[in-house]
Design a protein around this motif. Structure first.
Motif, short mmCIF file in Angstrom:
data_model
loop_
_atom_site.label_atom_id
_atom_site.label_comp_id
_atom_site.label_asym_id
_atom_site.label_seq_id
_atom_site.Cartn_x
_atom_site.Cartn_y
_atom_site.Cartn_z
N SER A 169 -24.96 41.77 11.77
CA SER A 169 -24.98 40.42 12.56
C SER A 169 -23.39 39.89 12.65
CB SER A 169 -26.04 39.42 11.94
OG SER A 169 -25.83 39.48 10.77
N GLU A 170 -22.66 40.18 11.50
CA GLU A 170 -21.33 39.88 11.50
C GLU A 170 -20.56 40.54 12.67
OE1 GLU A 170 -22.77 39.78 7.32
OE2 GLU A 170 -23.17 40.99 8.93
N SER A 171 -19.33 39.94 12.93
CA SER A 171 -18.44 40.54 13.84
C SER A 171 -17.17 40.35 13.08
CB SER A 171 -18.15 39.63 15.08
OG SER A 171 -19.34 39.53 15.81
N SER A 172 -16.24 41.24 13.48
CA SER A 172 -14.76 41.38 13.16
C SER A 172 -13.89 40.10 13.54
CB SER A 172 -14.21 42.74 13.28
OG SER A 172 -14.78 43.75 12.79
N ILE A 173 -13.30 39.40 12.41
CA ILE A 173 -12.75 38.02 12.81
C ILE A 173 -11.35 38.25 13.00
CG2 ILE A 173 -12.41 35.88 11.81
CD1 ILE A 173 -14.80 36.26 10.10
N ARG A 174 -10.96 37.72 14.21
CA ARG A 174 -9.50 37.74 14.44
C ARG A 174 -9.04 36.21 14.43
NH1 ARG A 174 -6.22 40.83 18.83
NH2 ARG A 174 -4.69 39.28 19.63
N PHE A 175 -7.94 35.87 13.86
CA PHE A 175 -7.55 34.58 13.95
C PHE A 175 -6.08 34.46 14.33
CE2 PHE A 175 -5.65 30.83 11.48
CZ PHE A 175 -6.60 29.70 11.86
N ASP A 176 -5.84 33.72 15.56
CA ASP A 176 -4.61 33.49 16.21
C ASP A 176 -3.95 32.25 15.56
OD1 ASP A 176 -2.55 33.25 17.77
OD2 ASP A 176 -3.74 33.95 19.60
N ALA A 177 -2.97 32.33 14.61
CA ALA A 177 -2.36 31.19 14.00
C ALA A 177 -1.57 30.43 15.10
CB ALA A 177 -1.54 32.01 13.06
N ARG A 178 -1.29 30.95 16.05
CA ARG A 178 -0.58 30.10 17.24
C ARG A 178 -1.57 28.79 17.53
NH1 ARG A 178 0.95 34.90 20.99
NH2 ARG A 178 -1.15 35.28 20.67
N ASN A 179 -2.93 29.19 17.60
CA ASN A 179 -3.62 28.18 17.87
C ASN A 179 -4.33 27.61 16.62
OD1 ASN A 179 -3.49 28.84 20.55
ND2 ASN A 179 -4.62 30.30 20.26
N ASP A 180 -3.95 27.51 15.51
CA ASP A 180 -4.34 26.95 14.37
C ASP A 180 -4.44 25.47 14.35
OD1 ASP A 180 -5.56 26.67 11.84
OD2 ASP A 180 -3.64 27.26 10.95
N LEU A 181 -5.54 24.93 13.81
CA LEU A 181 -5.65 23.45 13.75
C LEU A 181 -4.80 22.79 12.89
CD1 LEU A 181 -9.28 22.69 14.61
CD2 LEU A 181 -7.36 22.60 16.21
N GLY A 182 -4.33 23.61 11.53
CA GLY A 182 -3.92 23.03 10.20
C GLY A 182 -4.97 22.75 9.61
N GLU A 183 -4.63 21.75 8.51
CA GLU A 183 -5.48 21.38 7.42
C GLU A 183 -6.41 20.03 8.14
OE1 GLU A 183 -2.98 20.39 4.21
OE2 GLU A 183 -3.13 22.73 3.45
N TRP A 184 -7.35 20.67 9.17
CA TRP A 184 -8.19 19.61 9.65
C TRP A 184 -9.31 18.91 8.70
CZ3 TRP A 184 -13.38 20.75 9.47
CH2 TRP A 184 -13.56 22.11 9.13
N TYR A 185 -9.39 19.55 7.63
CA TYR A 185 -10.33 19.11 6.65
C TYR A 185 -9.91 17.86 5.87
CZ TYR A 185 -7.89 22.88 4.48
OH TYR A 185 -6.62 23.76 3.83
N GLN A 186 -8.45 17.80 5.66
CA GLN A 186 -7.96 16.64 4.94
C GLN A 186 -8.06 15.45 5.66
OE1 GLN A 186 -6.64 17.27 2.08
NE2 GLN A 186 -6.31 19.37 1.84
N PRO A 187 -8.50 14.36 4.51
CA PRO A 187 -8.71 13.09 5.25
C PRO A 187 -7.49 12.40 6.06
CG PRO A 187 -9.27 13.22 2.84
CD PRO A 187 -8.59 14.34 3.17
N ALA A 188 -6.47 12.72 5.81
CA ALA A 188 -5.13 12.24 6.68
C ALA A 188 -5.04 12.83 8.00
CB ALA A 188 -4.02 12.45 6.09
N TYR A 189 -5.69 14.03 8.16
CA TYR A 189 -5.76 14.54 9.48
C TYR A 189 -6.35 13.74 10.61
CZ TYR A 189 -5.74 18.47 12.91
OH TYR A 189 -5.63 19.39 14.19
#
Length: 774
Positions: A169-189
């Motif tokens: 059920s898993e797929s191979s994961i590709r991550f395009d860092a050019r579209n990264d959100l950064g540290e979106w989980y930090q309170p200051a974001y």
């Protein structure tokens, strides 16, 4: 079709037994377009304030399919959630203690959700991404609703072909860092541009339906750590380079990198040597580089002995590391001996066992990750000797799933949970609910409540099978008439043997539950079948079904022995069969070895074990056991290099060579009755529900020494192997046997001489027996 009263009662019993939760107060939420695409990732945030944060807060989190939880920027759960399938329509939820992460004033809950979005052999897709969260904060109830903010993570994509095979059920994961959100989980974001989540409705809600509490622990988590072979970093890669990073063993990992680049768009690839595990591809990972310093961890776990990074020219590698995760249990059992081969096969069996534990017991961690119940029976049996009691929960989870997925016609099938498989393998299903499956769980745990919940489903399944007037079980092809890998399978004989074992397990469960009518029913069926088996199938040179034309099937002979169908007077003939015939796969070989030990042919059992398992055990490139007998052998038949069905030797060595085995459910009474053969030294430990049990023997020419540990709350039978007469047996410094007769002792009571051992009953404590041979 109308449900019978039994089916309705069973449904409600399983609903409770599988940890269903009531009085839900939050909403299932999703993204605004409500379009669920395979391998999609979503970020959810909830910012809130607390005046007096409580010290204890239990959050309930459900998702399809996996999540990562941060609170105030700190990672709290790494890969939460279980693949769907407590029932064909139900969903699991986690309970997470989050109180210690909350602070006075502003707080942030951040969840990254991974929607796998496709069926597999270990997951049934709901067809829609959704998230559920609730936590009682005393001051107020924090719930998932339309006030939560979300965004579809733009950096996550699916790797190009080869795509993971359909079993996963898993797929191979590709991550395009050019579209990264950064540290979106930090309170200051800042998340003001994010959309509000869409409320779908209160739980329970289709398509996730009833929610069932997670019955197994959250994963063991190593954190980010260095590889075994340290590379010299930082390293500027001048030409496209492949770097192979060595892991301490074949383990479940997520790869990590930290790099610096002056350009963007190039791809770093991460995979292990098991990418083509058993033939079809499994998963790998890609990372698309951006400019500058960057770090990334690919969250889709993979396994192997090595992680292979392909780094493009011009990239500066600052660091390469990994995180190990896996089922949260300890390697609390042990085995050592004077025979190095036995030590190696026990350890490789353990490594292979642990590698095939996660959301479920699985056949292999690469090609399928599927809960085939023939494999589960072998795996769970090994866990009782090798792991701590937390491992019991994984078998219990699988047992509830198996019965919850029972079809309207009362048949069972595996692997489950599954969205793209529904075929019954009759012999595997008989194995699962029988003596080595469900009953063995009860024998080792004493968990009668679970047996009470599941027994009606077992009885229903056995009722599907029919016997003729002479007692022979009528062959059922089911969805796939599969008895074992390889050739020369006497399937009708094998089916009769495993049906007998299923009846034997059901009989013992019915006895424990006090269902006398069922006990009588099973006793009658077993007697008929055993009499027929011996009168119709015994040829004088072995067992054989009249319609079978192949070479004598060693598997079927073994099942006849371990089930009790074959009496001792047939052992000499059967021993000759075992010396001549070698058709069983590594899966079924466990039963052959067990039969040989039960027949008293210890040295030949160990000789055959080394002959057949030798190539995989002695292979220096793998610390796991293979699906078939060897790699590259034309008769091998393909398969994975890490398949837990091959680890039966672990059980044999702990249970028979060192002699540790429960006699009554829950180790209330157990035995330590070693069968040393010519092995000079052997020691085993097993963590039971009553505590640690130890057996340590030294088999000298003129004396036999046995040290045992018996935990509190138990009684034990200790056996001194009766190889030849003893002039004297001492317990500590006190003589308890001399000149062929027992002596009085307040620590050990003589029970009997059973033909192979002198048996003594002992109370809790540590003991040393010394037997002087004539």
């Amino acid at each position: 079709m109308k449900k019978t009263v039994t089916q309705i009662l069973l449904f409600f019993v399983l609903l409770q037994g599988a940890y269903s939760q009531q009085n839900w107060q939050a909403y299932w939420i999703t993204h605004k377009d409500s379009i669920s695409q395979t391998n999609s990732w979503y970020c959810f945030r909830k910012d809130f304030k607390l005046d007096n944060p409580p010290s204890s807060v239990l959050a309930k989190i459900a998702i399809d399919t996996k999540y990562w939880l941060w609170i105030n920027g700190e990672l709290v759960v790494f890969e939460g959630g279980l693949k769907r399938g407590p029932s064909p329509t139900g969903t699991y939820f986690d309970e997470v203690q989050i109180g210690k992460y909350l602070v006075e004033g502003s707080n942030t809950i951040a969840i990254l959700g991974w929607y796998m979005g496709k069926d597999g052999f270990s997951h049934v897709d709901s067809g829609r991404f959704g998230l559920y969260f609730e936590a009682d904060l005393s001051e107020n109830l924090l719930i998932s609703d339309g006030s939560w903010k979300y965004i579809a993570h733009p950096a996550y994509e699916t790797c190009p072909p080869p795509l993971a095979n359909y079993r996963l059920s898993e797929s191979s994961i590709r991550f395009d860092a050019r579209n990264d959100l950064g540290e979106w989980y930090q309170p200051a974001y800042a998340i003001s541009s994010w959309s509000n989540a869409i409320e779908l409705g209160e739980a329970p809600l289709e398509p996730w339906n009833d929610l069932h509490r997670r019955p197994i622990p959250q994963w063991k988590n190593s954190g980010i750590i260095a590889y075994k072979n340290q590379h010299e970093f930082p390293l500027l890669v001048k030409n496209d380079t492949t770097i192979i990073c060595e892991l301490p063993s074949n383990i479940q990992i997520t790869p990590y990198l930290k790099v610096e680049a002056d350009t963007e768009g190039e791809i770093i690839e991460m995979k292990t040597e098991t990418f083509y595990g058993g033939g079809p591809p499994n998963i790998y990972a890609q990372y698309v580089i951006k400019k500058g310093v960057q770090e990334y961890e690919s969250f889709g776990w993979m396994n192997g002995h090595n992680v292979i990074y392909k780094i493009p020219a011009g990239v500066k590698i600052i660091d390469l590391k990994y995180r190990e995760t896996g089922y949260d249990t300890e390697f609390s059992g042990s085995f050592t001996s004077s025979n190095e081969f036995l030590n190696k096969i026990w350890q490789k069996s353990l490594r292979t066992l642990y590698l095939t534990m996660r959301d479920t017991y699985m056949d292999c961690p690469d090609r399928e990750r599927a809960q085939w119940w023939g494999d589960v029976v072998n795996e769970s049996g090994e866990a009782f000797f090798a792991l701590d009691t937390a491992s019991h929960l994984l078998q219990k989870k699988g047992m509830y799933e198996l019965i919850s997925w029972q079809k309207q016609d009362s048949t069972l099938f595996s692997p489950i949970p599954a969205g793209n498989w529904d075929k019954e393998l009759p012999i595997q299903m008989l194995t699962s609910v029988g003596y080595y499956g469900f009953y063995n769980y009860y024998l080792n745990t004493g968990d009668l409540a679970t047996i009470s919940d599941l027994y009606p489903g077992v009885k229903k399944y056995l009722g599907v099978w029919k016997q003729d007037a002479d007692g022979a079980v009528l062959l059922r092809e089911g969805g796939w008439l599969w008895g074992d890998w390889g050739e020369n399978k006497d399937l009708q004989l094998l089916t009769n043997g495993f049906y007998y074992l299923a009846l034997k397990g059901a009989l013992k469960m019915a006895e424990a539950l006090g269902i006398c009518d069922d006990v009588t029913l099973y006793e009658t069926k077993m007697k008929l079948l055993k009499d027929n088996f011996n009168s119709r199938y015994w040829t004088g040179s072995g067992y054989r079904h009249p319609d079978y034309k192949g070479e004598t099937d060693d598997r079927s002979q073994a099942v006849a022995v371990v089930s009790g169908i074959a009496e001792a007077d047939k052992y000499p003939v059967l021993f000759e069969v075992f010396k001549r015939e070698e058709h069983a796969s590594p899966y079924m070989e466990k039963y052959v070895l067990e039969a040989l030990f039960q027949m008293g042919m210890v040295d030949y059992a160990l000789e055959r074990m080394e002959k057949r398992f030798g190539p995989m055990v002695e292979n220096p490139d793998y610390d796991t056991l293979f699906e078939g007998w060897n790699i590259g052998d034309p008769a091998y038949g393909g398969g994975t290099t890490n398949h837990a069905w091959s680890g039966g030797a672990l059980t044999i060595l702990s249970q028979y060579l060192c002699g540790i085995s429960p006699l009554e459910p829950g180790y209330k009474n157990f035995q330590i009755v070693p069968n040393p053969g010519s092995v000079q030294l052997a020691s085993a430990e097993a963590t039971t529900v009553k505590g640690l049990v130890k057996s340590n023997f030294e088999n000298k020419e003129h004396e036999f020494l046995l040290e045992v540990s018996i935990p509190k709350g138990t009684d034990a039978v200790v056996g001194i192997p009766f190889e030849r007469d003893y002039t004297e047996i001492k317990l500590g410094n006190k003589t308890i046997w001399k000149s062929g007769k027992p002596r009085k002792s307040n620590k050990a009571r003589f029970v009997e001489k059973n033909g192979s051992h002198l048996l003594f009953e002992v109370k809790p404590g540590n003991y040393r027996f010394t037997a002087i041979k004539i």
